[in-house]
Write a protein that holds these residues in place. Structure first.
Motif, PDB file in Angstrom:
ATOM      1  N   ASN A   1     -32.137 -17.401 -35.752  1.00 18.51           N
ATOM      2  CA  ASN A   1     -33.515 -17.240 -36.089  1.00 18.51           C
ATOM      3  C   ASN A   1     -34.038 -18.820 -36.070  1.00 18.51           C
ATOM      4  N   PRO A   2     -34.975 -19.171 -35.359  1.00 23.37           N
ATOM      5  CA  PRO A   2     -35.853 -18.417 -34.463  1.00 23.37           C
ATOM      6  C   PRO A   2     -35.528 -18.459 -33.052  1.00 23.37           C
ATOM      7  N   THR A   3     -34.402 -19.084 -32.545  1.00 19.82           N
ATOM      8  CA  THR A   3     -34.191 -18.994 -30.905  1.00 19.82           C
ATOM      9  C   THR A   3     -33.666 -17.785 -30.447  1.00 19.82           C
ATOM     10  N   GLY A   4     -33.044 -16.998 -31.254  1.00 12.58           N
ATOM     11  CA  GLY A   4     -32.596 -15.893 -30.584  1.00 12.58           C
ATOM     12  C   GLY A   4     -31.194 -15.863 -30.081  1.00 12.58           C
ATOM     13  N   THR A   5     -30.630 -17.106 -29.963  1.00 13.56           N
ATOM     14  CA  THR A   5     -29.164 -17.246 -29.040  1.00 13.56           C
ATOM     15  C   THR A   5     -28.312 -16.761 -30.209  1.00 13.56           C
ATOM     16  N   ALA A   6     -27.114 -16.490 -29.528  1.00 17.64           N
ATOM     17  CA  ALA A   6     -25.903 -16.081 -30.189  1.00 17.64           C
ATOM     18  C   ALA A   6     -24.657 -16.595 -30.014  1.00 17.64           C
ATOM     19  N   ILE A   7     -23.704 -16.583 -31.016  1.00 18.38           N
ATOM     20  CA  ILE A   7     -22.404 -17.144 -30.552  1.00 18.38           C
ATOM     21  C   ILE A   7     -21.379 -16.097 -30.413  1.00 18.38           C
ATOM     22  N   ASP A   8     -20.659 -16.237 -29.271  1.00 19.63           N
ATOM     23  CA  ASP A   8     -19.711 -15.286 -28.996  1.00 19.63           C
ATOM     24  C   ASP A   8     -18.415 -15.332 -29.868  1.00 19.63           C
ATOM     25  N   LYS A   9     -17.512 -14.035 -30.016  1.00 21.00           N
ATOM     26  CA  LYS A   9     -16.635 -13.905 -30.916  1.00 21.00           C
ATOM     27  C   LYS A   9     -15.655 -15.133 -30.824  1.00 21.00           C
ATOM     28  N   ASP A  10     -15.064 -15.541 -29.610  1.00 23.91           N
ATOM     29  CA  ASP A  10     -14.092 -16.485 -29.618  1.00 23.91           C
ATOM     30  C   ASP A  10     -14.389 -17.729 -30.162  1.00 23.91           C
ATOM     31  N   ARG A  11     -15.648 -18.368 -29.898  1.00 22.02           N
ATOM     32  CA  ARG A  11     -15.937 -19.569 -30.305  1.00 22.02           C
ATOM     33  C   ARG A  11     -16.397 -19.475 -31.947  1.00 22.02           C
ATOM     34  N   LEU A  12     -16.709 -18.257 -32.471  1.00 24.99           N
ATOM     35  CA  LEU A  12     -17.102 -18.284 -33.773  1.00 24.99           C
ATOM     36  C   LEU A  12     -15.474 -18.131 -34.521  1.00 24.99           C
ATOM     37  N   GLN A  13     -14.571 -17.650 -33.946  1.00 26.02           N
ATOM     38  CA  GLN A  13     -13.075 -17.446 -34.633  1.00 26.02           C
ATOM     39  C   GLN A  13     -12.724 -19.042 -34.679  1.00 26.02           C
ATOM     40  N   ARG A  14     -12.768 -19.719 -33.453  1.00 23.83           N
ATOM     41  CA  ARG A  14     -12.136 -21.212 -33.623  1.00 23.83           C
ATOM     42  C   ARG A  14     -12.972 -21.967 -34.576  1.00 23.83           C
ATOM     43  N   PHE A  15     -14.409 -21.717 -34.861  1.00 25.52           N
ATOM     44  CA  PHE A  15     -15.098 -22.491 -35.869  1.00 25.52           C
ATOM     45  C   PHE A  15     -14.435 -22.237 -37.357  1.00 25.52           C
ATOM     46  N   LEU A  16     -14.303 -20.690 -37.522  1.00 23.70           N
ATOM     47  CA  LEU A  16     -13.996 -20.482 -38.784  1.00 23.70           C
ATOM     48  C   LEU A  16     -12.469 -20.926 -38.984  1.00 23.70           C
TER      49      LEU A  16
END
Length: 364
Positions: free
Chosen positions: A157-172
């Motif tokens: 919020n506010p761009t509406g863009t999303a992070i996919d699961k693989d990229r988010l897992q690598r970040f975590l």
């Protein structure tokens, strides 16, 4: 002599809600135009009759209902006066000195810098990528020994863009386990990524004690006026949240409506599917008119109008539609009813308006 107040409060901007104007179409706040689910409306009426009684301060029934819904235990669940209250409480439980840092993408949810400063901590803002998505590599690189908390707004919020699961897992995996990561999933119900790409913060957090997930009944469930949000996390984090929780801040009516909404959740998909179809229709029409509009996985679209954002907002208001300009970054347009969306499109896709503002929306 006046009482001494924290001097830094003078520099904290007030949270600015979307504008209201009698007779205007309001697409300036991320509300749903759908009312509460019928079962929730009935629960609201019944709970109102007991408004003379204090609510359950522990929200026992609601936490149990959420635990059952999400496949966790009640020790993994906290509730708050909207998820934004939980954001502030998360700062409170992690930050104890002005040198403590709270990291988040920018532009993102505008409450993040406010709750950080209210919590007497230091905000660290990491610019979005040119595609207006969280720059996770840059965020990971910005972590220091002072970093206590990271907000990841997904969808953003506010761009509406999303992070996919693989990229988010690598970040975590890249973040030190001592840092609490908050996956703010206020718009989770509107995500339409493919099953293999769709991140589920609750699942990602099951084996990660330093991950907490925020969701809310304010958006897809149509309960924004009642203020009920929830956090899913490790029992240690949840126990700390319960210690700083403002007593009785989740009222009786909100708790009853949230429980009824969960019980009637099978009715939710038709509503969210209808909104998503409208979201795509609006984006397609704006693209065809010459605007650049990033893909949205939320209940709004974003026009990166830069320094012309305020001008576009005023022109839209004159046409009877209130939208939400954000400084010199862009304009957020909430998806409303069909006739409301059509009124906005008549304004935005008018050849003279599109010629004036369409070329200004560039990203990526």
């Amino acid at each position: 002599m006046s009482a001494k107040i924290r001097p830094d409060l003078d520099s904290i901007p007030a949270y600015v809600p979307g504008r209201n104007h009698p007779g205007a179409v309001k697409l300036a706040s991320n509300e749903t135009t759908f009312g509460p689910l019928p079962a929730a409306a009935k629960a609201i009426a019944e709970a109102a009759e007991l408004a003379n009684r204090y609510p359950d301060n522990q929200a026992t029934e609601l936490r149990a209902a959420l635990a059952d819904f999400l496949g966790v235990t009640t020790s993994n669940v906290a509730v708050g006066c909207g998820s934004v209250a939980l954001c502030q409480e998360l700062v409170q439980i992690t930050c104890s000195a002005p040198t403590d840092e709270v990291l988040f993408a920018w532009r993102s949810f505008e409450a993040y810098p406010i709750v950080t400063q209210v919590g007497n901590a230091t905000a660290v803002q990491v610019p979005l990528t040119p595609e207006l998505v969280h720059d996770l590599d840059a965020m990971a690189a910005a972590v220091t020994e002072r970093t206590k908390l990271i907000f990841v707004c997904n969808p953003n919020n506010p761009t509406g863009t999303a992070i996919d699961k693989d990229r988010l897992q690598r970040f975590l995996e890249a973040i030190p386990k001592r840092v609490l990561i908050v996956l703010d999933e206020a718009y989770y119900e509107y995500l339409r990524l493919t099953p293999q790409d769709r991140p589920d913060g609750v699942e990602l957090g099951r084996t990660r004690p330093n991950v907490v997930v925020l969701r809310t009944f304010s958006k897809a469930y149509g309960l924004a006026g009642l203020r009920a949000g929830y956090a899913i996390g490790d029992p240690v984090v949840i126990s700390a949240l319960l210690k700083v929780h403002i007593p009785f801040s989740v009222n009786r009516v909100a708790q009853a409506a949230a429980i009824a909404s969960l019980e009637a959740r099978h009715e939710l998909l038709d509503r969210t599917d209808t909104l998503v179809a409208e979201r795509e229709r609006i984006r397609d029409a704006l693209l065809a008119a010459g605007y650049s509009v990033p893909p949205s996985e939320s209940n709004f679209v974003w026009l990166p109008l830069g320094t012309r954002s305020a001008e576009f907002g005023e022109a839209s208001a004159e046409a009877g539609v209130l939208v939400r300009p954000y400084g010199a970054d862009g304009v957020r347009v909430t998806i409303g009813d069909l006739h409301e969306n059509d009124q906005f499109l008549r304004f935005a896709t008018d050849p003279s308006v599109a010629a004036e503002f369409g070329v200004a929306t560039q990203f990526g």
